[in-house]
Design a protein around this motif. Structure first.
Motif, PDB file in Angstrom:
ATOM      1  N   ALA A 176     -20.290  70.534   3.869  1.00 48.21           N
ATOM      2  CA  ALA A 176     -20.486  71.347   2.668  1.00 48.21           C
ATOM      3  C   ALA A 176     -21.697  70.824   1.910  1.00 48.21           C
ATOM      4  CB  ALA A 176     -19.230  71.313   1.796  1.00 48.21           C
ATOM      5  N   THR A 220     -14.121  72.571  -5.179  1.00 42.79           N
ATOM      6  CA  THR A 220     -14.927  73.640  -4.586  1.00 42.79           C
ATOM      7  C   THR A 220     -15.819  74.331  -5.612  1.00 42.79           C
ATOM      8  OG1 THR A 220     -13.085  75.210  -4.817  1.00 42.79           O
ATOM      9  CG2 THR A 220     -13.306  74.070  -2.708  1.00 42.79           C
ATOM     10  N   LEU A 248     -19.390  73.245  -5.425  1.00 41.05           N
ATOM     11  CA  LEU A 248     -20.087  73.452  -4.161  1.00 41.05           C
ATOM     12  C   LEU A 248     -20.995  74.670  -4.204  1.00 41.05           C
ATOM     13  CD1 LEU A 248     -17.232  72.785  -1.555  1.00 41.05           C
ATOM     14  CD2 LEU A 248     -18.939  71.168  -2.417  1.00 41.05           C
ATOM     15  N   PRO A 271     -16.846  77.725   1.217  1.00 38.42           N
ATOM     16  CA  PRO A 271     -17.142  76.375   0.725  1.00 38.42           C
ATOM     17  C   PRO A 271     -17.603  75.414   1.812  1.00 38.42           C
ATOM     18  CG  PRO A 271     -15.148  77.208  -0.307  1.00 38.42           C
ATOM     19  CD  PRO A 271     -15.529  78.203   0.758  1.00 38.42           C
TER      20      PRO A 271
END
Length: 335
Positions: free
Chosen positions: A4, A69, A72, A199
């Protein structure tokens, strides 16, 4: 392996390795500063990232932190190439049937593909900004792959080895802007704003037997405002698998590392599994009732796109976005 990009001060973020349960992560800056840098040197970076992934899952990596998340960006915040196919031809056939048009036989043998804007993608939980509800905002739930360097003229049988990562996509479409653009005979542009990706991006090996070398054999789950909208299986009715799409894209050009190839809207012939975009549902309503009844997304509407493994665990994390009115005075940065 799951990778990620953490939002940082730079446009391309910071590469992180995420654990199997999507709860913990560790920075991979000492291996590669960004995911693009890792892909540029994949033969050397991949073994090191895989080793770090193993340490992370065992709890032995240094610098482990809790994954959020919301912090991200898309795994590739921008890319050298984003080409989206239309691999589920039954979806295309349905589109044409709804307006009483025959589909050319070549659509079953030669993939449709458009070249999307890739200078900036929006993050998996970033808002979908629109200037007006009249634009007809729609989600398109898809699967995508990321390649390394692909030589021009590659055969589909050789293209599979160039697939390095798999992601989910919300390829946002502004449906009411599409007809006038296509009528000009020069393709999409204004009607295809920035897309969002899941993500995390995962290696094909991470998918286990759900990956057959060319497609993901799992349902793609879409919720709209908390209600299940569709769960078609991405491995069913995919006329052109990813190696075929890659070969199509590379017919007249070399593809560079970090190229993203999308599947197009996931769609099954068995309509009981629902749809992956509002346009398809409206087409079915038109065929059945003579007119559509499901509206496109309005300000405040929320879409969630996710895929689960056979144990019910989220593989890529969720794309979870709300449609908002763009306020130019705020100059919101989609990241």
């Amino acid at each position: 392996m799951k990778l990620a990009t953490l939002k940082t001060g730079g446009r391309d973020g910071t590469l992180i390795v995420v654990n199997r349960t999507l709860t913990k992560a560790v920075k991979a800056s000492d291996i590669a500063p960004t995911l693009q840098a890792a892909l540029d040197n994949w033969k050397k970076s991949e073994p090191k990232l895989r080793k770090l992934y193993k340490l992370l899952n065992a709890g032995d990596a240094k610098g482990i932190f809790k994954l959020d998340t919301k912090k991200l960006a898309s795994p590739l915040p921008r890319a050298y190439q984003w080409a989206d196919g239309s691999a589920y031809v039954n979806h295309v056939e349905l589109v044409r049937k709804a307006r009483g048009a025959e589909m050319p036989p070549s659509f079953w043998t030669d993939p449709l593909m458009y070249q999307g804007a890739s200078d900036s993608f929006i993050g998996p939980t970033a808002p979908i900004e629109a200037g007006s509800e009249d634009w007809g905002s729609d989600m398109e739930s898809e699967v995508a792959v990321v390649t390394d360097d692909v030589p021009m003229g590659i055969a589909p049988t050789d293209a599979a080895q160039h697939i390095k990562l798999v992601m989910l996509v919300n390829d946002v479409s502004l449906r009411n802007l599409i007809p006038n653009e296509l009528a000009k005979g020069f393709g999409f542009f204004q009607s295809k704003p920035a897309s969002a990706f899941s993500p995390v991006a995962v290696t094909p090996a991470e998918l286990g037997d759900a990956w057959d070398g060319g497609k993901v054999k799992l349902p793609l789950i879409t919720h709209l405002n908390g209600d299940l909208f569709g769960k078609p299986n991405a491995g069913v009715d995919m006329t052109f698998d990813f190696p075929a799409l890659i070969a199509h894209a590379a017919k007249t050009r070399h593809l560079v590392a970090g190229t993203i190839i999308g599947s197009g809207t996931v769609s099954n012939v068995d309509r009981s599994s629902g749809s992956s975009c509002i346009a398809e549902k409206r087409m079915l309503e038109t065929i059945a009732d003579g007119k559509p009844s499901t509206p496109f997304m309005r300000f405040g509407d929320r879409v969630r796109i996710e895929m689960f493994d056979k144990n019910g665990d989220s593989l890529f994390g969720a794309i979870d976005q709300q449609v908002v009115k763009y306020d130019s005075s705020q100059k919101t940065k989609a990241a």
